[in-house]
Scaffold this motif. Sequence first.
Motif, PDB file in Angstrom:
ATOM      1  N   ASP A  92       0.805  -1.226   0.000  1.00 19.03           N
ATOM      2  CA  ASP A  92       0.000   0.000   0.000  1.00 19.03           C
ATOM      3  C   ASP A  92       0.833   1.269   0.000  1.00 19.03           C
ATOM      4  O   ASP A  92       0.420   2.283  -0.569  1.00 19.03           O
ATOM      5  CB  ASP A  92      -0.913   0.018   1.234  1.00 19.03           C
ATOM      6  N   VAL A  93       1.992   1.248   0.656  1.00 16.13           N
ATOM      7  CA  VAL A  93       2.699   2.502   0.911  1.00 16.13           C
ATOM      8  C   VAL A  93       4.206   2.326   0.762  1.00 16.13           C
ATOM      9  O   VAL A  93       4.737   1.218   0.805  1.00 16.13           O
ATOM     10  CB  VAL A  93       2.404   3.017   2.336  1.00 16.13           C
ATOM     11  N   LEU A 124      -8.255  -0.200   6.499  1.00 18.12           N
ATOM     12  CA  LEU A 124      -8.714   0.923   5.676  1.00 18.12           C
ATOM     13  C   LEU A 124      -9.101   0.468   4.279  1.00 18.12           C
ATOM     14  O   LEU A 124     -10.058   0.986   3.692  1.00 18.12           O
ATOM     15  CB  LEU A 124      -7.630   1.998   5.618  1.00 18.12           C
ATOM     16  N   ARG A 125      -8.382  -0.514   3.743  1.00 22.72           N
ATOM     17  CA  ARG A 125      -8.745  -1.051   2.420  1.00 22.72           C
ATOM     18  C   ARG A 125     -10.120  -1.702   2.436  1.00 22.72           C
ATOM     19  O   ARG A 125     -10.822  -1.718   1.417  1.00 22.72           O
ATOM     20  CB  ARG A 125      -7.718  -2.099   1.970  1.00 22.72           C
ATOM     21  N   SER A 126     -10.526  -2.241   3.577  1.00 18.72           N
ATOM     22  CA  SER A 126     -11.792  -2.974   3.658  1.00 18.72           C
ATOM     23  C   SER A 126     -12.998  -2.063   3.848  1.00 18.72           C
ATOM     24  O   SER A 126     -14.139  -2.508   3.716  1.00 18.72           O
ATOM     25  CB  SER A 126     -11.740  -3.985   4.805  1.00 18.72           C
ATOM     26  N   PHE A 127     -12.764  -0.772   4.153  1.00 15.96           N
ATOM     27  CA  PHE A 127     -13.869   0.131   4.430  1.00 15.96           C
ATOM     28  C   PHE A 127     -14.504   0.653   3.135  1.00 15.96           C
ATOM     29  O   PHE A 127     -13.831   0.865   2.130  1.00 15.96           O
ATOM     30  CB  PHE A 127     -13.401   1.323   5.275  1.00 15.96           C
ATOM     31  N   LYS A 128     -15.812   0.903   3.193  1.00 14.52           N
ATOM     32  CA  LYS A 128     -16.541   1.454   2.052  1.00 14.52           C
ATOM     33  C   LYS A 128     -16.411   2.970   1.976  1.00 14.52           C
ATOM     34  O   LYS A 128     -16.508   3.555   0.901  1.00 14.52           O
ATOM     35  CB  LYS A 128     -18.019   1.086   2.168  1.00 14.52           C
ATOM     36  N   LYS A 129     -16.212   3.616   3.118  1.00 13.88           N
ATOM     37  CA  LYS A 129     -16.169   5.072   3.165  1.00 13.88           C
ATOM     38  C   LYS A 129     -15.033   5.600   2.301  1.00 13.88           C
ATOM     39  O   LYS A 129     -13.904   5.083   2.351  1.00 13.88           O
ATOM     40  CB  LYS A 129     -15.993   5.542   4.605  1.00 13.88           C
ATOM     41  N   ALA A 130     -15.323   6.649   1.543  1.00 10.87           N
ATOM     42  CA  ALA A 130     -14.347   7.181   0.593  1.00 10.87           C
ATOM     43  C   ALA A 130     -13.109   7.721   1.290  1.00 10.87           C
ATOM     44  O   ALA A 130     -11.981   7.477   0.858  1.00 10.87           O
ATOM     45  CB  ALA A 130     -14.999   8.271  -0.252  1.00 10.87           C
ATOM     46  N   GLN A 131     -13.284   8.473   2.375  1.00 13.38           N
ATOM     47  CA  GLN A 131     -12.140   8.980   3.132  1.00 13.38           C
ATOM     48  C   GLN A 131     -12.371   8.740   4.626  1.00 13.38           C
ATOM     49  O   GLN A 131     -12.931   9.574   5.332  1.00 13.38           O
ATOM     50  CB  GLN A 131     -11.891  10.470   2.876  1.00 13.38           C
ATOM     51  N   PRO A 132     -11.938   7.601   5.123  1.00 14.42           N
ATOM     52  CA  PRO A 132     -12.096   7.303   6.545  1.00 14.42           C
ATOM     53  C   PRO A 132     -11.308   8.304   7.400  1.00 14.42           C
ATOM     54  O   PRO A 132     -10.353   8.931   6.933  1.00 14.42           O
ATOM     55  CB  PRO A 132     -11.514   5.892   6.694  1.00 14.42           C
ATOM     56  N   LYS A 133     -11.710   8.417   8.662  1.00 17.81           N
ATOM     57  CA  LYS A 133     -11.017   9.287   9.609  1.00 17.81           C
ATOM     58  C   LYS A 133     -10.281   8.422  10.628  1.00 17.81           C
ATOM     59  O   LYS A 133     -10.861   7.483  11.185  1.00 17.81           O
ATOM     60  CB  LYS A 133     -12.017  10.195  10.326  1.00 17.81           C
ATOM     61  N   VAL A 134      -9.018   8.779  10.879  1.00 15.31           N
ATOM     62  CA  VAL A 134      -8.183   8.014  11.813  1.00 15.31           C
ATOM     63  C   VAL A 134      -7.609   8.957  12.864  1.00 15.31           C
ATOM     64  O   VAL A 134      -7.135  10.053  12.544  1.00 15.31           O
ATOM     65  CB  VAL A 134      -7.045   7.284  11.077  1.00 15.31           C
ATOM     66  N   LEU A 135      -7.643   8.512  14.115  1.00 15.08           N
ATOM     67  CA  LEU A 135      -7.095   9.261  15.241  1.00 15.08           C
ATOM     68  C   LEU A 135      -5.951   8.451  15.851  1.00 15.08           C
ATOM     69  O   LEU A 135      -6.146   7.309  16.255  1.00 15.08           O
ATOM     70  CB  LEU A 135      -8.184   9.510  16.292  1.00 15.08           C
ATOM     71  N   ALA A 148      -1.717   5.543   7.819  1.00 21.42           N
ATOM     72  CA  ALA A 148      -3.125   5.901   7.629  1.00 21.42           C
ATOM     73  C   ALA A 148      -3.286   6.955   6.538  1.00 21.42           C
ATOM     74  O   ALA A 148      -4.157   6.840   5.672  1.00 21.42           O
ATOM     75  CB  ALA A 148      -3.713   6.399   8.951  1.00 21.42           C
ATOM     76  N   ARG A 149      -2.441   7.973   6.574  1.00 21.65           N
ATOM     77  CA  ARG A 149      -2.550   9.039   5.575  1.00 21.65           C
ATOM     78  C   ARG A 149      -2.210   8.526   4.185  1.00 21.65           C
ATOM     79  O   ARG A 149      -2.862   8.882   3.188  1.00 21.65           O
ATOM     80  CB  ARG A 149      -1.613  10.200   5.947  1.00 21.65           C
ATOM     81  N   ALA A 150      -1.185   7.684   4.090  1.00 21.08           N
ATOM     82  CA  ALA A 150      -0.802   7.125   2.794  1.00 21.08           C
ATOM     83  C   ALA A 150      -1.903   6.267   2.204  1.00 21.08           C
ATOM     84  O   ALA A 150      -1.991   6.130   0.979  1.00 21.08           O
ATOM     85  CB  ALA A 150       0.483   6.310   2.932  1.00 21.08           C
ATOM     86  N   CYS A 151      -2.761   5.704   3.062  1.00 21.74           N
ATOM     87  CA  CYS A 151      -3.892   4.901   2.593  1.00 21.74           C
ATOM     88  C   CYS A 151      -5.138   5.746   2.351  1.00 21.74           C
ATOM     89  O   CYS A 151      -6.228   5.203   2.127  1.00 21.74           O
ATOM     90  CB  CYS A 151      -4.192   3.797   3.604  1.00 21.74           C
ATOM     91  N   GLY A 152      -4.994   7.062   2.416  1.00 12.77           N
ATOM     92  CA  GLY A 152      -6.084   7.958   2.065  1.00 12.77           C
ATOM     93  C   GLY A 152      -6.943   8.439   3.202  1.00 12.77           C
ATOM     94  O   GLY A 152      -7.939   9.143   2.975  1.00 12.77           O
TER      95      GLY A 152
END
Length: 299
Positions: A92-93, A124-135, A148-152
Motif C-alpha cells: 500500500d505505501v 482501511l482497504r476494507s472500508f466502504k467510506k471514501a475517506q475514513p477518519k483516523v485518530l 493511515a494518511r498514505a492509505c487515504g
Amino acid sequence: MDQNRVSFITIPKTWKDYELIDCGGGEKLERFGDRILIRPEPAAGWPKTLPEAEWIKQHDIRFISRSTTKGEWVKKSKNISDEWFIGYQNKDVHLKFRLALTAFKHVGIFPEQAANWDYIASSLRSFKKAQPKVLNLFAYTGGASLIARACGAETTHVDSIKQVITWANENQQLSGLKDIRWLVEDALKFVKREIKRGNTYNGIILDPPAYGHGPKGEKWKLENQIEEMIHDVVKLLDKEEHFLILNTYTSGFFSKNIETLLREAMPQIKNLETGELYLPAATGKKLPISAFGRFKKAL
C-alpha cells in the motif's frame, strides 16, 4: 460471546531496512538501514547466540545506560552521524523515516509496530467510506499516522511533546505526504472534547506510556487512567466501520489485561485479537516486545 484470537505477531519479512540480528544478555543487536546498533533490552533474559566478540565486531553504535531512564551512545567511529534514514514499504505505501540517537535509547521508530501498520492498511482497504477518519493518540514520530494518511485517511495525530510532533512532520515530508492534522495535546482531554463535539473516527490507535505528562503538566499514569481512556475512546468509533488498536510496553500489563479492558468498555466487540508483538532474530530467537489488542468492523 465472540472469542478472541490470541496471537503472536511479528514484522513483515519483506522489510529490508530492519533486522534483529541477535538478542540476549539483556541486549539486542539490530540493523536499521546501514547502521548496526546494540541497545538494552530487558526482555532478552537469555544467553546471546552469537559470541560477544561477534557483537563487538558487527556493531557501529552501542547504548550505555547511565540510569534507569537515560544513557549515552558510544560510536566506533567519529564519522558516524547522529542521524540517518530508512524506508518502509508494503503493497500500500512507501514511507521514509529520519532516525536519530536519543538519550532514552530510542531512535525514532519501534520496528515491531510494522505488524500493526499492516493491520491499519488492511482495515482501511476494507472500508466502504471514501475517506475514513483516523485518530492516533500518544502518536510519537508518526509511523501509524503516515500509514493511515498514505492509505487515504483523514488523519489526526496527537502527542503531548512538540519536538516529537516536529519529528513526525519531517517524516511526513520525507514520505511525500501532506495534510496530517498535528495536535500538541493531552490525549485524554482531547478525547473528552471530541465526545462533546460529537466527532467520530473509523480508526483509533493508542500506544500509551506507563507514565507521562501533557503539554500543560497533566499527569498520565497508565494503571490509573487507561480504563477511563478506553471507555471514552470507544465512544468515538464510527458505528458502521471501524478499527481500534491498543498497544502497551508497560511492564506487568499483559494481553489479558487489554482483553478485559476492551470487553468491559465495549461488550459487543467482535473480531478481537490480543497477544504479543515480537521480533524474530536471525539467530532463531523470538523477542517479545509489547502487548496488544485490536479489532475491526467493516460493512
